[in-house]
Structures are given as C-alpha cells and as structure tokens.
Write an enzyme that holds these catalytic residues in place. Structure first.
Site, PDB file in Angstrom:
ATOM      1  N   HIS A 164       0.848  -1.361   0.061  1.00  0.00           N
ATOM      2  CA  HIS A 164      -0.132  -0.124   0.014  1.00  0.00           C
ATOM      3  C   HIS A 164       0.758   1.354  -0.012  1.00  0.00           C
ATOM      4  O   HIS A 164       0.158   2.294  -0.096  1.00  0.00           O
ATOM      5  CB  HIS A 164      -1.015   0.206   1.202  1.00  0.00           C
ATOM      6  N   ASP A 229     -10.199  -7.637   2.903  1.00  0.00           N
ATOM      7  CA  ASP A 229     -10.413  -8.942   3.064  1.00  0.00           C
ATOM      8  C   ASP A 229      -9.202  -9.389   2.489  1.00  0.00           C
ATOM      9  O   ASP A 229      -7.948  -9.461   3.230  1.00  0.00           O
ATOM     10  CB  ASP A 229     -11.504  -9.593   2.456  1.00  0.00           C
ATOM     11  N   SER A 305       4.620   1.809   8.608  1.00  0.00           N
ATOM     12  CA  SER A 305       3.859   0.745   7.635  1.00  0.00           C
ATOM     13  C   SER A 305       4.920   0.241   6.701  1.00  0.00           C
ATOM     14  O   SER A 305       5.783   1.076   6.120  1.00  0.00           O
ATOM     15  CB  SER A 305       2.931   1.394   6.691  1.00  0.00           C
TER      16      SER A 305
END
Length: 372
Positions: A164, A229, A305
């Site tokens: 991401h 998900d 992250s």
C-alpha cells in the site's frame, strides 16, 4: 489436479520439526518451500500515478473473518501470486506464475473510523539515537521510502515494504515512478567534510541519503483484493535499487507459528510520522494469528507501515543465532470480538509461498530459494 491437495495442505500449515535436543532454545524450523516460476509476461499500459499515498491500511476483517474464509483454489493462488512490475521509466508488466511442489527425498522434512494514533495504553516505543546504534545492525537495515513509509534491506539491492506504500489497490501512488529509498547517514559538522567519520567529532544529526528505485514488484493479490479482506494478506512489495546500498541486510524467513516465537514476541523499527527524522523501535506479544496475518498491539503510527517484522532464533545448521524478517507491518484493524470492538495492528506473515515468490524476485533462481 496433481499436487493440488499438497498445495492446499501447505496453505493451511507449514510443517516444522524441532529435535528434542533443540527444544531448550527457540530454533528456526525447516520448511519445504514450493517453487514459484514466471510463466508469461505481458506489457501493460503505463499507469497514471494518481493515487494518494496512504501510510496505513484499515480493514474490518479480523481473525475470525479470515479463519472462516474458504481456502483459495489452486488457480486463485496462482492469480494472487502473479505480479505487476513497475519500472523507473514508467513502463509496467504483468507476470503470470506457476506453482510447483518439489519433493526431494534427500531434504530434511522438516468499519469503525480509526484515529491516526495506534498506541495501546502506555507508549512503549523507543526512539533510536546516535550513530553507534543507527548505523549498526539490525537498526541500520531500516530505510525510509519517499512516499512516507518504511522498508527493510533484505539483499544487496532489495528493499521489502508494504504494497500500500506503492499502490492503493486500484492505482499506483503519486511518486511511485520516481520512488527513492532513504538511508540515514551522519551529517558532519562544518569543516569536517571528507574526514573519517569514526575518528571525527560526533555528527550534529543524521540525514537521509537517497537511492532511486529501478523496479518494483507488487503481487496481484493486493491489486485485485483492493486492500480489503483477502487483499490484506498480500500487502507486501519488493523494491530493487539502481545500485547496491553496501550495508548489512537482514534475510527473509518463513514465519513460524506464534507459539514458537521467542517469548511469543515480534520486533520492528520504522519511521513513525509523529517522530520525524527518528527511527523508532518496538517489540510486543503476538495476540492472534491466521495463516497470512499476525495480530498484535505493538505501538505504532502511520509511517511505520512497511517495516520488517523480525525475530532472533537459533539456526541449527549454522550453529548460531540469526535474525530474520518473518513479516511486514501493514496497518490497523478494528475487530469484533464477541460483540465488543477491539483494535489490532497487523503484520503480513511470510508464508512458504510468499517466501518462494519474494526470494525468486531477489535471486532470480528458484534453486537458491529451497530453504525458508
């Protein structure tokens, strides 16, 4: 399909064997790693680079949600592990892969909105100061991405990070084409240019030296999953630098079950955005796990992250202790625990399949990727 049942079992649990003589110390298990090889490569249209870089990912699908999901089929797994490669000139390719189970008898068988702060009670993070720490292993393996995330050196020219940080699930982020990786270096005092750092006065502060990224690999499981998900399971990417970084790096390894981790703990260092310019180290207990994810409550802020999650265990074959990256810190999740919302920070585990893929991206030869 031949080998399908074996693959599905591999997806459920990794086989590890620890001799009784080694049970007194946490020992790296031996894994039978599958082989992932490129089958075909297709040129794609150049991306637009119009997505905003997000420093964290939020998903409402918690441990129970993932554990209740059906196992992916062989074709689905192949699709998830196929990948896009972005080059510095803006060109983009898509590579389909094949998955093979190689049996070697000689091998050892072995929803709710979230505030930006991800702190649980007392803030247990440690800022790392001083070149004697920052420039030494393992802290020296942590690097900063120009998109604002963190990465970890895993080879002479490769950095592991979160997908991401490069791609939002639909499009590549702004700055991904000219992506750079920053290395902390001493910023010497005036007049000390060209002197030997080890013999000079203590630098005033640290600064980043940047190296451009040559190409980036992102698994299609992240792109098709669109960061929810199943997509959360594939939130990882590998960057290849234009030149070697000349630092010691940390090897990747297959993530053992949480019960086999030393003290049940994980460690990682990152550039949390509430402490600009500081490298922040933390460790904490694993609270839960699925096959692809580790759930923990390590204090963290956006910017961390992409940090490499690592542990230190005994390497039986080499008779020494060794740190390995076993996961990638991804982001935050709100989880419904028996009707009560609870929040976790989440790391993507390096499974045998992901190990085979990342290792092949690094080495380009599956024969060098047989031991996880």
């Amino acid at each position: 399909m031949a080998g399908l049942s074996t693959l599905i079992l591999l997806l459920c649990a990794a086989k590890d064997v620890v001799p009784s003589s080694s049970r007194w110390k946490p020992t790296w298990p031996s894994y039978r790693v599958p082989v992932i090889l490129p089958q075909s490569t297709l040129n794609l249209d150049k991306p637009q680079f119009d997505a905003e870089a997000r420093l964290e990912v939020v998903s409402p699908c918690g441990p129970a949600c993932h554990k209740s999901s059906p196992l992916p089929t062989y074709e689905e797994v192949k699709n998830y592990l196929s990948y896009e490669t972005l080059y510095a000139n803006g060109s983009l390719t898509e590579t389909e892969v094949g998955i093979y189970i190689v049996s070697n008898s000689g091998d050892g068988a072995q929803g709710k909105s979230r505030t930006k702060r991800q702190i649980y009670g007392y803030d247990s993070r440690f800022s790392i100061f001083g070149k004697d720490f920052l420039l030494n292993y393992p802290f020296s393996t942590s690097v900063k991405l120009s998109t604002g995330c963190t990465g970890t050196l895993v080879a002479e020219k490769h950095v592991l990070t979160a997908a991401h940080c490069i791609h939002d699930g639909k499009s590549y982020v702004k700055g991904a084409q000219k992506l750079r990786v920053g290395f902390l270096k001493p910023k010497l005092k005036d007049g000390s240019k060209g002197t030997n750092v080890s013999n000079s006065a203590m630098p005033e502060k640290m600064k980043f030296q940047w190296i451009r990224v040559k190409r980036t690999h992102v698994p299609k499981g992240w792109i098709k999953g669109n960061a929810n998900d199943i997509g959360m399971d594939y939130d990882y990417a590998l960057l290849e630098l234009k030149k070697p970084h000349k630092r010691k790096f940390m090897k990747i390894g297959v993530s053992p079950p949480a019960r086999h981790l030393p003290g049940g703990r994980i460690h990682f260092s990152g550039y949390d955005n509430d402490r600009p310019g500081n490298l922040v180290y933390r460790f904490c207990d694993v609270k839960d796990e699925t096959y692809d994810l580790l759930y923990q409550q390590c204090d963290a802020q956006p910017g961390a992250s992409g940090s490499g999650v690592y542990v230190r265990m005994w390497k039986r074959q080499n008779h020494k202790w060794e740190r390995k990256i076993i996961g990638i810190f991804s982001g935050h999740q709100w989880v419904d625990m028996n009707g009560t919302p609870q929040d976790f920070n989440v790391a993507v585990r390096i499974t045998p399949l992901k190990y085979a893929q990342i290792c092949y991206w690094i080495k380009g030869n599956y024969l060098d990727c047989r031991e996880g």
